[in-house]
Design a protein around this motif. Structure first.
Motif, PDB file in Angstrom:
ATOM      1  N   THR A  45     -13.612  61.687  75.445  1.00  0.00           N
ATOM      2  CA  THR A  45     -13.111  61.858  76.807  1.00  0.00           C
ATOM      3  C   THR A  45     -14.212  62.479  77.654  1.00  0.00           C
ATOM      4  OG1 THR A  45     -10.910  62.271  75.925  1.00  0.00           O
ATOM      5  CG2 THR A  45     -11.296  62.881  78.225  1.00  0.00           C
ATOM      6  N   PHE A  46     -14.579  61.802  78.746  1.00  0.00           N
ATOM      7  CA  PHE A  46     -15.603  62.325  79.644  1.00  0.00           C
ATOM      8  C   PHE A  46     -14.958  63.104  80.777  1.00  0.00           C
ATOM      9  CE2 PHE A  46     -17.608  58.712  77.619  1.00  0.00           C
ATOM     10  CZ  PHE A  46     -18.866  59.208  77.331  1.00  0.00           C
ATOM     11  N   THR A  47     -15.575  64.230  81.147  1.00  0.00           N
ATOM     12  CA  THR A  47     -15.092  64.979  82.306  1.00  0.00           C
ATOM     13  C   THR A  47     -16.104  64.958  83.435  1.00  0.00           C
ATOM     14  OG1 THR A  47     -15.927  66.994  81.253  1.00  0.00           O
ATOM     15  CG2 THR A  47     -13.579  66.510  80.997  1.00  0.00           C
ATOM     16  N   ALA A  48     -17.320  64.515  83.182  1.00  0.00           N
ATOM     17  CA  ALA A  48     -18.318  64.394  84.251  1.00  0.00           C
ATOM     18  C   ALA A  48     -19.406  63.433  83.816  1.00  0.00           C
ATOM     19  CB  ALA A  48     -18.937  65.759  84.566  1.00  0.00           C
ATOM     20  N   PHE A  49     -19.933  62.722  84.802  1.00  0.00           N
ATOM     21  CA  PHE A  49     -21.072  61.837  84.560  1.00  0.00           C
ATOM     22  C   PHE A  49     -21.763  61.663  85.895  1.00  0.00           C
ATOM     23  CE2 PHE A  49     -22.651  57.309  83.846  1.00  0.00           C
ATOM     24  CZ  PHE A  49     -23.789  57.729  83.182  1.00  0.00           C
ATOM     25  N   ALA A  50     -23.032  62.038  85.989  1.00  0.00           N
ATOM     26  CA  ALA A  50     -23.721  62.018  87.278  1.00  0.00           C
ATOM     27  C   ALA A  50     -25.187  61.687  87.102  1.00  0.00           C
ATOM     28  CB  ALA A  50     -23.568  63.373  87.971  1.00  0.00           C
ATOM     29  N   ALA A  51     -25.766  61.174  88.194  1.00  0.00           N
ATOM     30  CA  ALA A  51     -27.203  60.881  88.221  1.00  0.00           C
ATOM     31  C   ALA A  51     -27.768  61.395  89.536  1.00  0.00           C
ATOM     32  CB  ALA A  51     -27.436  59.374  88.099  1.00  0.00           C
ATOM     33  N   ARG A  52     -28.953  62.016  89.494  1.00  0.00           N
ATOM     34  CA  ARG A  52     -29.604  62.429  90.734  1.00  0.00           C
ATOM     35  C   ARG A  52     -31.109  62.432  90.549  1.00  0.00           C
ATOM     36  NH1 ARG A  52     -31.178  67.996  91.014  1.00  0.00           N
ATOM     37  NH2 ARG A  52     -30.303  69.253  89.337  1.00  0.00           N
ATOM     38  N   ARG A  53     -31.790  62.317  91.669  1.00  0.00           N
ATOM     39  CA  ARG A  53     -33.246  62.312  91.612  1.00  0.00           C
ATOM     40  C   ARG A  53     -33.763  63.713  91.341  1.00  0.00           C
ATOM     41  NH1 ARG A  53     -34.851  57.501  92.851  1.00  0.00           N
ATOM     42  NH2 ARG A  53     -33.812  56.243  94.457  1.00  0.00           N
ATOM     43  N   VAL A  54     -34.783  63.765  90.501  1.00  0.00           N
ATOM     44  CA  VAL A  54     -35.519  65.008  90.296  1.00  0.00           C
ATOM     45  C   VAL A  54     -36.985  64.640  90.433  1.00  0.00           C
ATOM     46  CG1 VAL A  54     -33.798  66.116  88.825  1.00  0.00           C
ATOM     47  CG2 VAL A  54     -35.532  64.637  87.786  1.00  0.00           C
ATOM     48  N   HIS A  55     -37.858  65.637  90.317  1.00  0.00           N
ATOM     49  CA  HIS A  55     -39.280  65.374  90.444  1.00  0.00           C
ATOM     50  C   HIS A  55     -39.708  64.296  89.448  1.00  0.00           C
ATOM     51  CE1 HIS A  55     -43.419  66.006  91.398  1.00  0.00           C
ATOM     52  NE2 HIS A  55     -43.719  66.388  90.170  1.00  0.00           N
ATOM     53  N   ARG A  56     -40.226  63.198  89.941  1.00  0.00           N
ATOM     54  CA  ARG A  56     -40.721  62.085  89.126  1.00  0.00           C
ATOM     55  C   ARG A  56     -39.705  61.566  88.118  1.00  0.00           C
ATOM     56  NH1 ARG A  56     -46.283  63.603  86.582  1.00  0.00           N
ATOM     57  NH2 ARG A  56     -46.746  65.268  88.027  1.00  0.00           N
ATOM     58  N   GLY A  57     -38.503  61.387  88.557  1.00  0.00           N
ATOM     59  CA  GLY A  57     -37.554  60.782  87.634  1.00  0.00           C
ATOM     60  C   GLY A  57     -36.122  60.899  88.118  1.00  0.00           C
ATOM     61  N   ALA A  58     -35.219  60.629  87.214  1.00  0.00           N
ATOM     62  CA  ALA A  58     -33.796  60.751  87.520  1.00  0.00           C
ATOM     63  C   ALA A  58     -33.144  61.547  86.393  1.00  0.00           C
ATOM     64  CB  ALA A  58     -33.153  59.374  87.627  1.00  0.00           C
ATOM     65  N   LEU A  59     -32.314  62.495  86.791  1.00  0.00           N
ATOM     66  CA  LEU A  59     -31.613  63.329  85.815  1.00  0.00           C
ATOM     67  C   LEU A  59     -30.200  62.796  85.630  1.00  0.00           C
ATOM     68  CD1 LEU A  59     -31.305  65.935  84.087  1.00  0.00           C
ATOM     69  CD2 LEU A  59     -30.580  67.082  86.199  1.00  0.00           C
ATOM     70  N   ILE A  60     -29.876  62.484  84.392  1.00  0.00           N
ATOM     71  CA  ILE A  60     -28.546  61.975  84.053  1.00  0.00           C
ATOM     72  C   ILE A  60     -27.841  63.078  83.262  1.00  0.00           C
ATOM     73  CG2 ILE A  60     -27.289  60.005  83.101  1.00  0.00           C
ATOM     74  CD1 ILE A  60     -29.688  59.355  85.035  1.00  0.00           C
ATOM     75  N   THR A  61     -26.665  63.450  83.704  1.00  0.00           N
ATOM     76  CA  THR A  61     -25.919  64.493  82.992  1.00  0.00           C
ATOM     77  C   THR A  61     -24.503  64.014  82.705  1.00  0.00           C
ATOM     78  OG1 THR A  61     -25.259  65.485  85.094  1.00  0.00           O
ATOM     79  CG2 THR A  61     -27.211  66.416  84.024  1.00  0.00           C
ATOM     80  N   TRP A  62     -23.970  64.467  81.600  1.00  0.00           N
ATOM     81  CA  TRP A  62     -22.575  64.136  81.298  1.00  0.00           C
ATOM     82  C   TRP A  62     -21.938  65.235  80.481  1.00  0.00           C
ATOM     83  CZ3 TRP A  62     -26.770  61.729  79.188  1.00  0.00           C
ATOM     84  CH2 TRP A  62     -26.861  61.623  77.798  1.00  0.00           C
ATOM     85  N   ARG A  63     -20.646  65.303  80.601  1.00  0.00           N
ATOM     86  CA  ARG A  63     -19.865  66.295  79.855  1.00  0.00           C
ATOM     87  C   ARG A  63     -18.719  65.589  79.146  1.00  0.00           C
ATOM     88  NH1 ARG A  63     -19.768  71.629  80.775  1.00  0.00           N
ATOM     89  NH2 ARG A  63     -17.521  71.772  80.679  1.00  0.00           N
ATOM     90  N   THR A  64     -18.456  66.015  77.936  1.00  0.00           N
ATOM     91  CA  THR A  64     -17.332  65.448  77.205  1.00  0.00           C
ATOM     92  C   THR A  64     -16.324  66.551  76.894  1.00  0.00           C
ATOM     93  OG1 THR A  64     -18.478  65.791  75.111  1.00  0.00           O
ATOM     94  CG2 THR A  64     -18.708  63.628  76.130  1.00  0.00           C
ATOM     95  N   GLN A  65     -15.085  66.152  76.851  1.00  0.00           N
ATOM     96  CA  GLN A  65     -14.013  67.078  76.494  1.00  0.00           C
ATOM     97  C   GLN A  65     -13.843  67.111  74.980  1.00  0.00           C
ATOM     98  OE1 GLN A  65     -12.207  69.022  78.581  1.00  0.00           O
ATOM     99  NE2 GLN A  65     -11.282  69.916  76.754  1.00  0.00           N
ATOM    100  N   SER A  66     -14.066  65.930  74.386  1.00  0.00           N
ATOM    101  CA  SER A  66     -13.866  65.765  72.948  1.00  0.00           C
ATOM    102  C   SER A  66     -14.662  64.547  72.516  1.00  0.00           C
ATOM    103  CB  SER A  66     -12.382  65.563  72.667  1.00  0.00           C
ATOM    104  OG  SER A  66     -12.210  65.064  71.357  1.00  0.00           O
ATOM    105  N   GLU A  67     -15.271  64.605  71.365  1.00  0.00           N
ATOM    106  CA  GLU A  67     -16.112  63.495  70.910  1.00  0.00           C
ATOM    107  C   GLU A  67     -16.141  63.454  69.388  1.00  0.00           C
ATOM    108  OE1 GLU A  67     -20.039  64.425  72.355  1.00  0.00           O
ATOM    109  OE2 GLU A  67     -20.074  66.285  71.212  1.00  0.00           O
ATOM    110  N   ALA A  68     -14.980  63.641  68.814  1.00  0.00           N
ATOM    111  CA  ALA A  68     -14.902  63.852  67.367  1.00  0.00           C
ATOM    112  C   ALA A  68     -15.460  62.697  66.540  1.00  0.00           C
ATOM    113  CB  ALA A  68     -13.465  64.120  66.968  1.00  0.00           C
ATOM    114  N   ASP A  69     -15.369  61.482  67.031  1.00  0.00           N
ATOM    115  CA  ASP A  69     -15.825  60.359  66.202  1.00  0.00           C
ATOM    116  C   ASP A  69     -17.069  59.698  66.770  1.00  0.00           C
ATOM    117  OD1 ASP A  69     -14.858  58.995  68.420  1.00  0.00           O
ATOM    118  OD2 ASP A  69     -14.311  57.262  67.191  1.00  0.00           O
ATOM    119  N   VAL A  70     -17.813  60.430  67.624  1.00  0.00           N
ATOM    120  CA  VAL A  70     -18.971  59.838  68.298  1.00  0.00           C
ATOM    121  C   VAL A  70     -20.260  60.207  67.583  1.00  0.00           C
ATOM    122  CG1 VAL A  70     -20.291  59.761  70.437  1.00  0.00           C
ATOM    123  CG2 VAL A  70     -17.803  59.832  70.513  1.00  0.00           C
ATOM    124  N   LEU A  71     -21.075  59.197  67.323  1.00  0.00           N
ATOM    125  CA  LEU A  71     -22.389  59.416  66.712  1.00  0.00           C
ATOM    126  C   LEU A  71     -23.385  59.855  67.790  1.00  0.00           C
ATOM    127  CD1 LEU A  71     -23.566  59.005  63.869  1.00  0.00           C
ATOM    128  CD2 LEU A  71     -24.299  56.729  64.623  1.00  0.00           C
TER     129      LEU A  71
END
Ligand SMILES: [Cu+2]
Length: 218
Positions: A128-154
């Protein structure tokens, strides 16, 4: 939802928060019956998936896959039974019992407690995702995400989509396998000044893949 501060001219987009991962079709996982064992065990699947047992070269030794438990003596529970086979290449498929998450134990009727295995059935919505965002940073793009639960995720693979062309920009970002919130970040150093969308490919423990996104940078 957490607040997001705009930094300078950075463009920020937040994707469909808490949207469910895209529905996945059922898949098949193979278990080899060889060397007096089942491999892999446990095999991790999702509800409604199929387990496909394949008999390897067993030198004429017969084996079965038979659901049930062993407490000294093994007792079949009737969910499935392949019958005994010594034929290399013999196969047996099971999916009917796997409609409910849980652990399904099985054994070989010839070798009993010396030859046992497990099928672990996970709920496909266990990430379950609670956040997923992308924004520009110096010389690139920062991708961030948060999960609530990820019990079966590799893990997760970050994809960049430009003009409809999608390509992986990260290696597998290993999941921590938590059942409480976790945060992740990845910097796409190859992101130039173009408009782009970002997606996450979620790699589940059983090999199944689902998609989540999109977060865009304009
Ligand atoms: Cu056996």
């Amino acid at each position: 939802m957490r607040s997001i501060r705009l930094a300078g001219l950075a463009a920020i987009a937040v994707a469909a928060l808490a949207a469910p991962a895209s529905p996945e079709s059922s898949s098949t996982s193979t278990v080899n019956v060889v060397n007096f064992s089942y491999s892999p065990t446990p095999v991790m699947i999702h509800v409604n998936d199929t387990v496909h047992w394949v008999w390897g070269a067993n030198g004429g030794t017969p084996h079965s896959t038979t659901s049930g438990t062993c407490a000294g003596v093994c007792t079949a529970d009737g969910k499935w039974d392949s019958g005994v086979s010594a034929t290399t290449g013999n196969t047996f498929d099971v999916s009917a019992p796997f409609t409910t998450p849980g652990t399904y134990h099985y054994f070989c009727t010839v070798h009993g407690s010396a030859m046992q295995g497990d099928v672990i059935v996970n709920n496909p919505t266990s990430v379950t995702f609670t956040a997923f965002a992308a924004r520009r940073v110096h010389r690139g793009a920062l991708i961030t995400w948060r999960t609530q639960s990820e019990a079966d995720v590799l893990g997760y693979v970050v994809y960049r989509s430009v003009s409809g062309h999608r390509s992986a920009v990260s290696n597998l970002v290993l999941a921590r396998g938590l059942t409480h919130p976790a945060s992740y970040r990845f910097v796409d150093r190859k992101q130039l000044r173009q408009r782009a969308g970002y997606l996450l490919q979620v790699v589940h423990a059983n090999g199944a893949r689902t998609w989540f996104g999109t977060a865009t940078i304009s």
